[in-house]
Each structure stands twice: as structure tokens, then as C-alpha cells.
Write a protein that holds these residues in place. Structure first.
Motif, PDB file in Angstrom:
ATOM      1  N   PRO A  44     -21.495  20.191 -45.325  1.00  0.00           N
ATOM      2  CA  PRO A  44     -21.971  18.806 -45.362  1.00  0.00           C
ATOM      3  C   PRO A  44     -23.285  18.674 -46.119  1.00  0.00           C
ATOM      4  O   PRO A  44     -23.975  19.660 -46.400  1.00  0.00           O
ATOM      5  N   ASN A  45     -23.630  17.436 -46.456  1.00  0.00           N
ATOM      6  CA  ASN A  45     -24.886  17.190 -47.159  1.00  0.00           C
ATOM      7  C   ASN A  45     -26.097  17.348 -46.244  1.00  0.00           C
ATOM      8  O   ASN A  45     -27.209  17.530 -46.725  1.00  0.00           O
ATOM      9  N   ARG A  46     -25.893  17.250 -44.961  1.00  0.00           N
ATOM     10  CA  ARG A  46     -27.001  17.398 -44.023  1.00  0.00           C
ATOM     11  C   ARG A  46     -27.325  18.886 -43.819  1.00  0.00           C
ATOM     12  O   ARG A  46     -26.485  19.751 -44.094  1.00  0.00           O
TER      13      ARG A  46
ATOM     14  N   ARG B 170     -22.985  27.579 -39.722  1.00  0.00           N
ATOM     15  CA  ARG B 170     -22.272  26.963 -38.597  1.00  0.00           C
ATOM     16  C   ARG B 170     -22.125  25.472 -38.888  1.00  0.00           C
ATOM     17  O   ARG B 170     -23.107  24.736 -38.959  1.00  0.00           O
ATOM     18  N   VAL B 171     -20.870  25.039 -39.077  1.00  0.00           N
ATOM     19  CA  VAL B 171     -20.587  23.660 -39.461  1.00  0.00           C
ATOM     20  C   VAL B 171     -19.459  23.128 -38.589  1.00  0.00           C
ATOM     21  O   VAL B 171     -18.378  23.717 -38.526  1.00  0.00           O
ATOM     22  N   ARG B 172     -19.732  22.010 -37.908  1.00  0.00           N
ATOM     23  CA  ARG B 172     -18.713  21.360 -37.068  1.00  0.00           C
ATOM     24  C   ARG B 172     -18.069  22.369 -36.108  1.00  0.00           C
ATOM     25  O   ARG B 172     -16.845  22.430 -35.966  1.00  0.00           O
TER      26      ARG B 172
ATOM     27  N   VAL C 156     -31.042  23.828 -44.704  1.00  0.00           N
ATOM     28  CA  VAL C 156     -31.000  24.707 -43.540  1.00  0.00           C
ATOM     29  C   VAL C 156     -31.794  24.070 -42.408  1.00  0.00           C
ATOM     30  O   VAL C 156     -32.998  23.842 -42.538  1.00  0.00           O
ATOM     31  N   LYS C 157     -31.124  23.790 -41.294  1.00  0.00           N
ATOM     32  CA  LYS C 157     -31.798  23.234 -40.129  1.00  0.00           C
ATOM     33  C   LYS C 157     -32.588  24.305 -39.396  1.00  0.00           C
ATOM     34  O   LYS C 157     -33.737  24.087 -38.999  1.00  0.00           O
TER      35      LYS C 157
END
Length: 381
Positions: A102-104, A148-150, A185-186
Motif C-alpha cells: 500500500p501507499n501508506r 507486514r501488510v493486511r 516504513v511505520k
């Protein structure tokens, strides 16, 4: 209400072609002239061994039209050394992957995976020594980087680890790789193997938020983790770097036959984490990586080879199968609808079974075994 029918379908042949094309494009084989076997056939054997969780030898011995297992191994070991595979492996894993991120900003996880080695102690090239585990102190070691995505995990990078290399060396490569990707990267979640002053300095220098469990080094931190309730303290390692530690306390309540208070410490520098309970909750997301390792073991071909390049190729192929399954599931199988896509049930084990059947069909799987006398009436219906 009857579910809408799909416009098309993916067959087993489509899946094996997709995986083999990825391997051929990224790791081309030069077989020379007048060679009967083709690169596609060699890669189909490799994929079949991984998908079936068996070995190259098993695939070749149970099919009539496949090349000899020695031929497959010799081409891979002669054409690819460990350095070549490491350079191409990350490209192989990341193909098409960036499209579905995702873009986020996403959460990434760095981890060390140790595969026990029980061979000759004198032949330890490309191996890694660590604390005793599963009856040995010598391992085939790999460092992995996941996104880690969704609630799904995609492998971004794989790296072989050998003696003499430090976790800060590994982390430097991973953080440099993240900087080179078009990826927000969060936070970075690391296992306790990265808990040292060099890694914490690196994370601060790259300005990445991070969470990792601490190691009980020294009487001071042991005392902190043996007493008191949830709190945040300041701690330093070797008097060189100071950082906050979030100590979370929870009642065991008989879990794992344990009672009393369990205290967990986390080194944390993340703007979205304010309390020790939040540190534990966010870090628990990392444990999903263990599921990836379980899937990797299911799709990891067996081998007794000591060749580091061949073992790396088998491991990166097992991770590739997971990436391809998640990518195809999201892009082609999921139904687009308002509010988000609907993921139809398609487990990884079924994906691997479809690949295995495609390989059997390509090489004419053995359907009979020699018998010293004909079957009698007990074998008939």
C-alpha cells in the motif's frame, strides 16, 4: 444469496508457468548447445521438490520424463555460487511484490533463522555458530526481512549469515535496502538477536521507529524485571547508548502452566506507542513471522547437500512460493468490491498441491511399480 461467478480461472499450469518464469528471468541458466534438458525443466524439478516438501531426488525418481537428479543438482551448483544467488535472490523475492504494497507506511520485521547442522565439525564454511539449540551449536543461518501488510507477510530480503558477521552488519544492509525501496516504513520489529548498542545506534541514525525485546544483561536490568509493575525506564548498554525500556507486567493465570506475574521488557522508540501494554501488543504482531517459517518448512525441499549455494536456492524458492501465493491470491483470486477485496479461501497447502500436480503432469508421474507377480482378486473390484 448466490455468490457471483468468477470471470476466469487459474489452472495448475498457469501457476507453475508463473513461478518458473520468475526463476528463469532472474536466474538464467546457460546450458550450452546440444543439451537435451531445458532450463524450464530444471526449474520445474526445483519447484516440485519445494512445493511437495520432498527432494529433487524424489521428484526425479517418481517421474518418467524428468532429468536425472544428479543432472539437476550439478547444473545448479555449477552455474550459481552463493554470492550470485544472494545478489539475485532479493530481486526474485521483490518482483511484483511492490505492486501490492500500500501507499501508506508498512511494518517490517527482521529476524534470524537457524537451521541446525549436524555434519563434520571441520567443515564449517558458510556456517554460523550460536548458543546450543536442538543438540548443536552450528547452524545454516539466514536473516530475513518481511513486510507486514493486511495481516499478511511478504518476504523482502533473504541473507545468508556466517561466522564473523554481526547483527549490525545485517541490519545495515536491511536498512539500506529499505531506503532504496519506494516504501514507507511505520516501524521495524526485531528479535532479541539485534539487541545491542550498535543496532540501536543504527536505527536512530536511519530514523526508523523500532520495537525489540531486551536481553537481561547485568544485575540492574535483572532487578528491574523481577520487581514492580508496568512502567517505563531509561536504560543504557555499555554506557554508550541510552534508550527507553517499556516493562509490561501481566498475570499468567495458568497459561503454559505458569502462575504469578510475567514481566516483559521492550526497547521502544515509536511515536505511536505510549504504554508498556501497547509495546507488547504491537510486538506480538511480529510473531506472525513464525507462521511464515512454518510455511517455509512445508515448502522447503529436503537435501543432504553441503553446498551453501544450493541450500540457499532451496530456501529462497520456498519463500518465493509464499510471495507468489499471496500476490496471486490478492491480485487474481480476490474479488474487488466496495469496502475492500474479498479473499476467497485458497490455503497455501492447496497452492503447493496444485504446483506439485503440475510438475507431475509435466514429467509423467509414475503410476505403477514393478511387481514380481500379477495382482490377484484382492486387488480388483
Amino acid at each position: 444469496m448466490q455468490q457471483p461467478q468468477a470471470d476466469s480461472e487459474l489452472e495448475e499450469q498457469h501457476l507453475i508457468n508463473f513461478v518458473v518464469n520468475r526463476l528463469e528471468d532472474t536466474l538464467p541458466l546457460d546450458l550450452g548447445e546440444e543439451v537435451e534438458v531445458t532450463p524450464a525443466e530444471l526449474y520445474k524439478v526445483l519447484v516440485g521438490a519445494c512445493a511437495d516438501g520432498t527432494s529433487i531426488t524424489h521428484i526425479c525418481e517418481t517421474t518418467d520424463d524428468s532429468p536425472h537428479d544428479n543432472t539437476v543438482r550439478e547444473y545448479f551448483t555449477d552455474q550459481f555460487d552463493l554470492e550470485t544467488l544472494e545478489l539475485a535472490g532479493n530481486t526474485l523475492l521483490q518482483r511484483e511484490l511492490i505492486e501490492v504494497l500500500p501507499n501508506r507506511p508498512v511494518e517490517v520485521v527482521a529476524d534470524l533463522h537457524l537451521d541446525p547442522y549436524y555434519g563434520n565439525e571441520d567443515e564449517t564454511a558458510h556456517l554460523y555458530s550460536s548458543e546450543a539449540k536442538r543438540g548443536t551449536t552450528t547452524f545454516h543461518a539466514y536473516a530475513t526481512l518481511y513486510a507486514r501488510v493486511r495481516n499478511k507477510r511478504y518476504t523482502l530480503a533473504l541473507r545468508k549469515v556466517t561466522d564473523g558477521e554481526t547483527t549490525s552488519d545485517i541490519l545495515t544492509e536491511f536498512l539500506t535496502l529499505l531506503d532504496g525501496l519506494d516504501l514507507g516504513v511505520k516501524a521495524v520489529y526485531l528479535d532479541r538477536g539485534f539487541y545491542n548498542s550498535d543496532c540501536i545506534d543504527l536505527l536512530s541514525a536511519y530514523n526508523y521507529a523500532y520495537v525489540m525485546p531486551i536481553v537481561k544483561w547485568g544485575d540492574e536490568i535483572k532487578e528491574e524485571l523481577n520487581n514492580g509493575w508496568s512502567r517505563i525506564i531509561q536504560h543504557s548498554i555499555a554506557d554508550s547508548v541510552t534508550f527507553p525500556i517499556f516493562i509490561d507486567c501481566v498475570y499468567q493465570q495458568g497459561r503454559y502452566d505458569e502462575h504469578g506475574v510475567a514481566r516483559h521488557g521492550y526497547a521502544v522508540d515509536a511515536p505511536f506507542i505510549d504504554t508498556p501494554a501497547e509495546a507488547r501488543r504491537h510486538y506480538s504482531k511480529r510473531f506472525g513471522i513464525e507462521a511464515s517459517y512454518r510455511l517455509a518448512q512445508e515448502s522447503l525441499a529436503l537435501t543432504s547437500s553441503r553446498d551453501a549455494g544450493l541450500r540457499y536456492l532451496l530456501f529462497v524458492t520456498s519463500l518465493l512460493l509464499q510471495n507468489v501465493w499471496r500476490y496471486v491470491h490478492w491480485e487474481f483470486v480476490a474479488t474487488t468490491r466496495r469496502g475492500g477485496r474479498r479473499l476467497w479461501k485458497w490455503p497455501f497447502v492447496e497452492f503447493c498441491e496444485m504446483l506439485t500436480r503440475a510438475v507431475w503432469a509435466a514429467f509423467n508421474v509414475r503410476r505403477a511399480v514393478p511387481a514380481n507377480k500379477p495382482p490377484d482378486d484382492r486387488f480388483k473390484r
